[in-house]
Structure formats: C-alpha cells, structure tokens
Design an enzyme around this catalytic site. Sequence first.
Site, mmCIF file in Angstrom:
data_model
loop_
_atom_site.group_PDB
_atom_site.id
_atom_site.type_symbol
_atom_site.label_atom_id
_atom_site.label_comp_id
_atom_site.label_asym_id
_atom_site.label_seq_id
_atom_site.Cartn_x
_atom_site.Cartn_y
_atom_site.Cartn_z
ATOM 1 C CE LYS A 189 -3.731 -2.483 -0.389
ATOM 2 N NZ LYS A 189 -4.446 -3.148 0.422
HETATM 3 C C1 LIG Z 1 -5.511 -4.248 0.993
HETATM 4 C C2 LIG Z 1 -7.066 -4.553 1.058
HETATM 5 C C3 LIG Z 1 -7.346 -4.634 1.474
HETATM 6 C C4 LIG Z 1 -7.148 -5.534 3.344
HETATM 7 O O1 LIG Z 1 -6.312 -4.511 4.467
HETATM 8 P P1 LIG Z 1 -5.335 -6.366 5.279
HETATM 9 O O2 LIG Z 1 -4.623 -4.594 5.796
HETATM 10 O O3 LIG Z 1 -4.292 -6.606 4.371
HETATM 11 O O4 LIG Z 1 -6.528 -6.413 5.873
HETATM 12 C C5 LIG Z 1 -9.014 -4.563 1.618
HETATM 13 N N1 LIG Z 1 -9.274 -3.532 1.148
HETATM 14 C C6 LIG Z 1 -8.859 -3.429 -0.583
HETATM 15 C C7 LIG Z 1 -9.957 -3.148 -1.621
HETATM 16 C C8 LIG Z 1 -7.524 -3.493 -0.100
HETATM 17 O O5 LIG Z 1 -6.787 -3.567 -1.273
#
Ligand SMILES: *Cc1c(COP(=O)(O)O)cnc(C)c1O
Length: 403
Positions: A186
Amino acid sequence: MSTMHVPFYRHGLSSADAGAVAAVLDTSFLSAGEVGRLVEAQICRYFGVEAALLGNSWTNLAHATLLALGIGRGDEVIVPAVTFVACANVVELVGATPVLVDVDPETLLIDFAAVEAAISGRTRAVMPVHLYGQMCDMRALRELVDAHRPGIVLIEDCAHTFEGSFDGERPGRHGDIALFSFYGTKNVTCGEGGAAISNDVELIARVSKVICHGLSASSFDRTRTTSYRHWDCSGPGVQGKLPDLLAALLPRQIAQVDAMRLERQRIDARYRAELDPGIRLARMRPEAVSACHLFPIHVAPADRDQTILALNDAGIGVTINFKSIHRLQYYRDKYRIPDARLPVGSVWGDGQISLPLYPSLTYAQQSHVIETVNRLVCGRSTGAHAGLPSWSLPTVPVLSERV
Ligand SMILES: *Cc1c(COP(=O)(O)O)cnc(C)c1O
C-alpha cells in the site's frame, strides 16, 4: 539482451525508519503503546477527524467494526463486486450477507444506481471502496442512502487511498468510519497494519475495545502504570492491535505522503499519455485527487494470462486487482450469481492487469513497461476505442483517455 527488472512494488522506507524501529527496541514494551498513540494523533490531524485507531490490518479493523456495530445474522452489507475479497469475507465472518453490486464502467467504483437497487429492509451498511486511489463521491452516497433509509452505516474502504480526496474532502467526512490498510504494497505501509478514523468518538472507542479482546482496560493503559489494574471482558473481541514496533514505520511516511502523491501522479500521467490509446483505463473524475495507488489496464480477457506471462518474461512484475468476488470459489458456490447480474465487474475483472506504480520507479523502467505493453497489445486493440475485443457491453462508453 539483458532484461531490465521492474518489480511490481517497492516501498520507500529508509535507514531513518530503521532508526525509529530501533528506538522502540530500546523501550521495555513492543506492543501497542506510546508510539501508536502518537501516530493516531498524527492521523487525526491529517484528516481533521475526532478519532483515529491503529490496528494490525484493515481486515481486523473491518471485522471489529462490524462486531462493534452489532451487524450479524440476517443483516446485509452492500459491497462492490470488484474489490479485494476481504471486503466480503469480513461480512461473512460476522454471519451477515455481503450483497455484491456492480461497478461503474468508467471509474470502476461502486455503482450508485446498483447500490440504490440493492438496498433492502435488511441493509445495515454499505462499503464503498475508493478503488485504485480514486475516492467515491461520498457526499452523494450519503444523500442517496439517507434518502432511502436513514441509519444505514457507510464504511469507507480506504485501503487504496490515504492521500486522495473528492471535491476537496478527504475520507472520514461523510462515512461513519473509514478504514485504511498499511499492508506491504500500500502507499503507506508498515508490512501489515491499518487504521480507522471517524468523527464518532464513541464508535472508535467500541472498535478499540473489540480489537483488544473486548477488555475494559486496554493493554496500553495497563502498561502505563506499575500498579496492577483489574480488567473485565464486556464481549468477545479479537486481537487487532498494532505493535509499536510496526507503528514506528508510519510517522515519516504520513508526513511525506502528499509529496509522494505528486510522484505517483507524474507516473500515472505518463502512462495515460504514452500507453496505446486503444487500451482501456480507469477514468478519473475531475473532482477527484487520486492517491494513484494502482495503475490498472484492461486487455481482452482471452489475452490476459498470455499478456501477464509476456510481461513477466520481460522482467515486469504485475498483478490483478481484482477478479470479481462472485467468481471466487467460496462466493461462486454459495451465491451462484450469474455474470449477467454483474456485467461490468465480470468483464473488467477478467481482463484487468495492474502495472508498476511507485515513486522510485525510474523513467527508464517506466519506458520499458510502456514499450512492452504497447508492443503486446499491438494488433489486438488497435487504437479504436470502441472496438475493444470481448468487451461485450454495447452500452459501455469509451474508457480510455489521454491527458
Ligand atoms: C489490501 C486491501 C484490503 C485488506 O487490507 P489488509 O490490511 O491486508 O487487511 C482491503 N480492501 C482493499 C481494497 C485492499 O486492497
């Protein structure tokens, strides 16, 4: 010819961040503590909201949010079909039903008309996803659900946008709660992690309790003093707290996130200008300032796997964000939703590929990606916007745009 290597993602962490982690190691408590509280205050200031809570993932915070709201058996939560599966998983985990709705063919964001059509007497929440970095029009969504039935909770999935805005407004303004992910790919990352923000201080307090085993006194409060404090449990909870060891990686990234967004925007703009105009892209609304988290392209579904293999052979890392959730085994077997009910999500999800996009992507690396993609799609989508193969939606307008 030596192949240039272009990884799908590179984080921007440095020795300064290593120093921040080392400083935590020098303290006596590695779990959720002082560092996390400082980061929560920083996040509150950034978004101008009343309350922020760190967690160890978006998923655990979303799960805890649904538990805190008392959403469960018999309830429905409206979720877009094109998003990470965690969005539907958390709804399943609390025993409620994820109602998958289609996405807009231009922006690929949750389709408001589909949301309206899906609202029922059982709808407790809607989970708009700010997909690829572009925020949904939250003010309009709030008006839409309130007009239909006040009390429906809006849970913003901000996993793809920390730094984005829509019409000058950031996440957390119109949603009841907004949830971020700091997972390893991210824009802001600490490996695994997340945050919740809200102007509803009481809701954040409830979520905070749920991510700490439902305990009455958080582990942080209990470690602050040398005198023992009794604790009680007011309801079942999960372990969703973020350790200070990881929280220490966040302050510098948050301080730089707007500067980094400009770097991402520069790379996004070059892709839009130089990729073959026949390639279908996600359209940005003029009101949106995108976090430019991902750069999605769409190729003919029949060509996708071959295209990915060829990109990998050229040393380019790519990924898929995302196949439509109704096609994933568990959801396919349980709900048997025909593709015709989610036509845009089905076709988009079958042909989508995400290209590398991060501030340290070099000009030469991006040139290599652009040249390779253009060479691969050449002859398949020949620049005629409307003639994209296998996009079997006659009413879908042209998506590709140049800036
Ligand atoms: C990465 C992601 C998540 C989940 O995030 P985590 O921190 O790995 O639980 C949820 N929604 C979207 C759109 C994502 O890209």
